[in-house]
Design an enzyme around this catalytic site. Structure first.
Site, PDB file in Angstrom:
ATOM      1  N   ALA A  66       0.863  -1.173   0.000  1.00 13.95           N
ATOM      2  CA  ALA A  66       0.000   0.000   0.000  1.00 13.95           C
ATOM      3  C   ALA A  66       0.897   1.219   0.000  1.00 13.95           C
ATOM      4  CB  ALA A  66      -0.889  -0.024   1.236  1.00 13.95           C
ATOM      5  N   GLU A 134       4.349  -5.261   7.425  1.00 14.06           N
ATOM      6  CA  GLU A 134       3.527  -4.269   8.126  1.00 14.06           C
ATOM      7  C   GLU A 134       3.920  -4.021   9.574  1.00 14.06           C
ATOM      8  OE1 GLU A 134       2.370  -6.489   6.030  1.00 14.06           O
ATOM      9  OE2 GLU A 134       0.857  -5.607   4.735  1.00 14.06           O
TER      10      GLU A 134
HETATM   11  N1  DAK Z   1       4.551   3.324  -0.798  1.00 10.80           N
HETATM   12  C1  DAK Z   1       4.917   4.494  -1.369  1.00 10.80           C
HETATM   13  N2  DAK Z   1       6.025   4.652  -2.104  1.00 10.80           N
HETATM   14  C2  DAK Z   1       6.818   3.578  -2.269  1.00 10.80           C
HETATM   15  C3  DAK Z   1       6.493   2.309  -1.710  1.00 10.80           C
HETATM   16  C4  DAK Z   1       5.312   2.199  -0.939  1.00 10.80           C
HETATM   17  N3  DAK Z   1       4.896   1.054  -0.414  1.00 10.80           N
HETATM   18  N4  DAK Z   1       7.485   1.460  -2.052  1.00 10.80           N
HETATM   19  C5  DAK Z   1       8.351   2.147  -2.797  1.00 10.80           C
HETATM   20  N5  DAK Z   1       7.960   3.413  -2.937  1.00 10.80           N
HETATM   21  C6  DAK Z   1       8.624   4.496  -3.649  1.00 10.80           C
HETATM   22  C7  DAK Z   1       9.844   4.999  -2.863  1.00 10.80           C
HETATM   23  O1  DAK Z   1       9.422   5.924  -1.886  1.00 10.80           O
HETATM   24  C8  DAK Z   1      10.644   5.623  -3.955  1.00 10.80           C
HETATM   25  O2  DAK Z   1      10.087   6.868  -4.297  1.00 10.80           O
HETATM   26  P1  DAK Z   1      10.997   8.216  -4.368  1.00 10.80           P
HETATM   27  O3  DAK Z   1      11.679   8.308  -3.061  1.00 10.80           O
HETATM   28  O4  DAK Z   1      11.944   7.914  -5.510  1.00 10.80           O
HETATM   29  O5  DAK Z   1      10.024   9.311  -4.645  1.00 10.80           O
HETATM   30  C9  DAK Z   1      10.400   4.705  -5.152  1.00 10.80           C
HETATM   31  O6  DAK Z   1       9.187   3.996  -4.853  1.00 10.80           O
HETATM   32  C10 DAK Z   1      11.516   3.674  -5.363  1.00 10.80           C
HETATM   33  O7  DAK Z   1      11.693   2.997  -4.149  1.00 10.80           O
HETATM   34  P2  DAK Z   1      13.133   2.829  -3.442  1.00 10.80           P
HETATM   35  O8  DAK Z   1      14.032   3.942  -3.799  1.00 10.80           O
HETATM   36  O9  DAK Z   1      12.886   2.585  -1.995  1.00 10.80           O
HETATM   37  O10 DAK Z   1      13.645   1.497  -4.152  1.00 10.80           O
HETATM   38  P3  DAK Z   1      14.656   0.413  -3.568  1.00 10.80           P
HETATM   39  O11 DAK Z   1      14.986  -0.495  -4.695  1.00 10.80           O
HETATM   40  O12 DAK Z   1      15.782   1.058  -2.827  1.00 10.80           O
HETATM   41  O13 DAK Z   1      13.789  -0.416  -2.481  1.00 10.80           O
HETATM   42  C11 DAK Z   1      11.839  -1.567  -1.682  1.00 10.80           C
HETATM   43  C12 DAK Z   1      12.676  -1.159  -2.906  1.00 10.80           C
HETATM   44  C13 DAK Z   1      10.549  -2.239  -2.207  1.00 10.80           C
HETATM   45  C14 DAK Z   1      12.618  -2.584  -0.837  1.00 10.80           C
HETATM   46  C15 DAK Z   1      11.518  -0.309  -0.828  1.00 10.80           C
HETATM   47  O14 DAK Z   1      10.984   0.694  -1.696  1.00 10.80           O
HETATM   48  C16 DAK Z   1      10.533  -0.575   0.253  1.00 10.80           C
HETATM   49  O15 DAK Z   1      10.885  -1.111   1.315  1.00 10.80           O
HETATM   50  N6  DAK Z   1       9.283  -0.157   0.028  1.00 10.80           N
HETATM   51  C17 DAK Z   1       8.224  -0.302   1.013  1.00 10.80           C
HETATM   52  C18 DAK Z   1       7.788  -1.726   1.085  1.00 10.80           C
HETATM   53  C19 DAK Z   1       6.739  -1.931   2.166  1.00 10.80           C
HETATM   54  O16 DAK Z   1       7.013  -1.765   3.355  1.00 10.80           O
HETATM   55  N7  DAK Z   1       5.592  -2.283   1.708  1.00 10.80           N
HETATM   56  C20 DAK Z   1       4.490  -2.619   2.622  1.00 10.80           C
HETATM   57  C21 DAK Z   1       3.697  -1.416   2.841  1.00 10.80           C
HETATM   58  S1  DAK Z   1       2.491  -1.705   4.095  1.00 10.80           S
HETATM   59  C22 DAK Z   1      -4.889  -1.144   4.562  1.00 10.80           C
HETATM   60  C23 DAK Z   1      -4.749  -2.226   3.788  1.00 10.80           C
HETATM   61  C24 DAK Z   1      -3.500  -2.688   3.496  1.00 10.80           C
HETATM   62  C25 DAK Z   1      -2.399  -2.077   3.963  1.00 10.80           C
HETATM   63  C26 DAK Z   1      -2.536  -0.997   4.709  1.00 10.80           C
HETATM   64  C27 DAK Z   1      -3.789  -0.501   5.043  1.00 10.80           C
HETATM   65  N8  DAK Z   1      -6.171  -0.683   4.831  1.00 10.80           N
HETATM   66  C28 DAK Z   1      -7.201  -1.223   3.944  1.00 10.80           C
HETATM   67  C29 DAK Z   1      -6.427   0.530   5.548  1.00 10.80           C
HETATM   68  C30 DAK Z   1      -1.143  -2.577   3.524  1.00 10.80           C
HETATM   69  C31 DAK Z   1      -0.036  -2.057   3.982  1.00 10.80           C
HETATM   70  C32 DAK Z   1       1.179  -2.289   3.262  1.00 10.80           C
HETATM   71  O17 DAK Z   1       1.233  -2.775   2.179  1.00 10.80           O
END
Ligand code: DAK
Length: 261
Positions: A66, A134
């Site tokens: 997300a 998460e």
């Molecule tokens: N959200 C927003 N932007 C993201 C993102 C994300 N999840 N993942 C990556 N990006 C963006 C980065 O901010 C970056 O943008 P800029 O800084 O260039 O503007 C761009 O994508 C490239 O990412 P990185 O520079 O970080 O790329 P790397 O290769 O260094 O790293 C990575 C890739 C995937 C390991 C890293 O980006 C990362 O850790 N991303 C976050 C992964 C994560 O934690 N995902 C889980 C999110 S929690 C809900 C339902 C569901 C959920 C929540 C609420 N409700 C219905 C209310 C679910 C929650 C989740 O999914």
């Protein structure tokens, strides 16, 4: 139909839904969820479509979760409302009246892992990475991760992955039963299409009823489940495709002309 963050293509009887927000590694913001919702509605209504592939654009990420930037300042009310809406969209994919294959081409984290689990079958490229990170962000999985991961890989493995926020590679995801097959990145879409074709050569109504029987049957006790199967089995005998399938067998005919009715 115009979308901002998804691409919907139709190739014969196959629909390909690409989540396309490369600047954020295809992370799911509200606009993208809304696009997915509309695209899935479009596919559901299209009688000419018999299978779906869901993938992410580029070769680095399927869906990186997300959108954290959008989520950061959500209120309790916002979170709840969004959860209800977004979970409804994921359920639409899960209960879609056609088989859905996730072609996981990179990061499938959080909501990305969850959307892949709402699909019927997952094929991953070798660089794919799965996880529910998460708890490291101070939240629980919100798109069904606590429920579907346990159903796919068992409770112990799901708890380990979710409590530790550990990210696993494609081979490990295969080993624990989260994905059906791991292939080279450049072969991913061909493999997904091959699988879709091997499903689409069969009677679409029967495939649809099998999906219902498995999905609904897994949620109830075995007696209720086999009764459900019996009911759906009976339904097949009202279809032209049942007549065609069995007539083709009797006539020793390999080619079948299924009509999806
Ligand atoms: N959200 C927003 N932007 C993201 C993102 C994300 N999840 N993942 C990556 N990006 C963006 C980065 O901010 C970056 O943008 P800029 O800084 O260039 O503007 C761009 O994508 C490239 O990412 P990185 O520079 O970080 O790329 P790397 O290769 O260094 O790293 C990575 C890739 C995937 C390991 C890293 O980006 C990362 O850790 N991303 C976050 C992964 C994560 O934690 N995902 C889980 C999110 S929690 C809900 C339902 C569901 C959920 C929540 C609420 N409700 C219905 C209310 C679910 C929650 C989740 O999914």
């Amino acid at each position: 139909m115009e979308f901002k963050n998804v691409i919907l293509e139709k190739e014969g009887k196959l629909a390909i839904l690409t989540i396309n927000r490369p600047k954020a590694l295809n992370a799911l913001n509200a606009e993208t969820i809304n696009d997915i919702d509309m695209a899935v509605d479009n596919i559901a209504k299209d009688k000419g479509i018999e299978a779906v592939i869901v993938t992410g654009s580029g070769n680095k990420s399927f869906v990186a979760g997300a959108d954290i930037k959008e989520m950061k300042d959500m209120s309790v009310m916002d979170g709840r409302e969004w959860a209800i809406y977004a979970n409804g969209v994921f359920r639409k994919i899960e209960t879609l009246n056609k088989p859905v294959i996730a072609a996981v081409n990179g990061f499938a984290l959080g909501g990305g892992c969850e959307i892949s689990m709402a699909c019927d079958i997952r094929i991953a490229s070798k660089n794919a990475k799965f996880g529910q990170p998460e708890v490291g962000l101070g939240i629980t999985p919100g798109f069904g991760g606590t429920q579907r991961l346990a159903r796919h890989v068992g409770m112990g493995r799901a708890k380990e992955l979710i409590y530790t926020a550990k990210i696993v590679g494609a081979e490990e995801a295969y080993r624990i039963g989260l994905v059906n097959k791991v292939v080279e990145q450049e072969e991913l879409m061909d493999e997904a299409k091959k699988l879709a074709n091997s499903i689409m050569k069969n009677a679409p109504v029967a495939v649809r009823l099998c999906k219902q029987a498995i999905n609904r049957g897994m949620q109830v006790d075995i007696d209720t489940a086999v009764n459900l199967e019996a009911e759906l089995f009976g339904e097949c005998f009202s279809t032209e495709d049942q007549t065609e399938g069995m007539t083709a067998f009797m006539e020793k005919r390999k080619e079948k002309n299924f009509k999806n009715r």
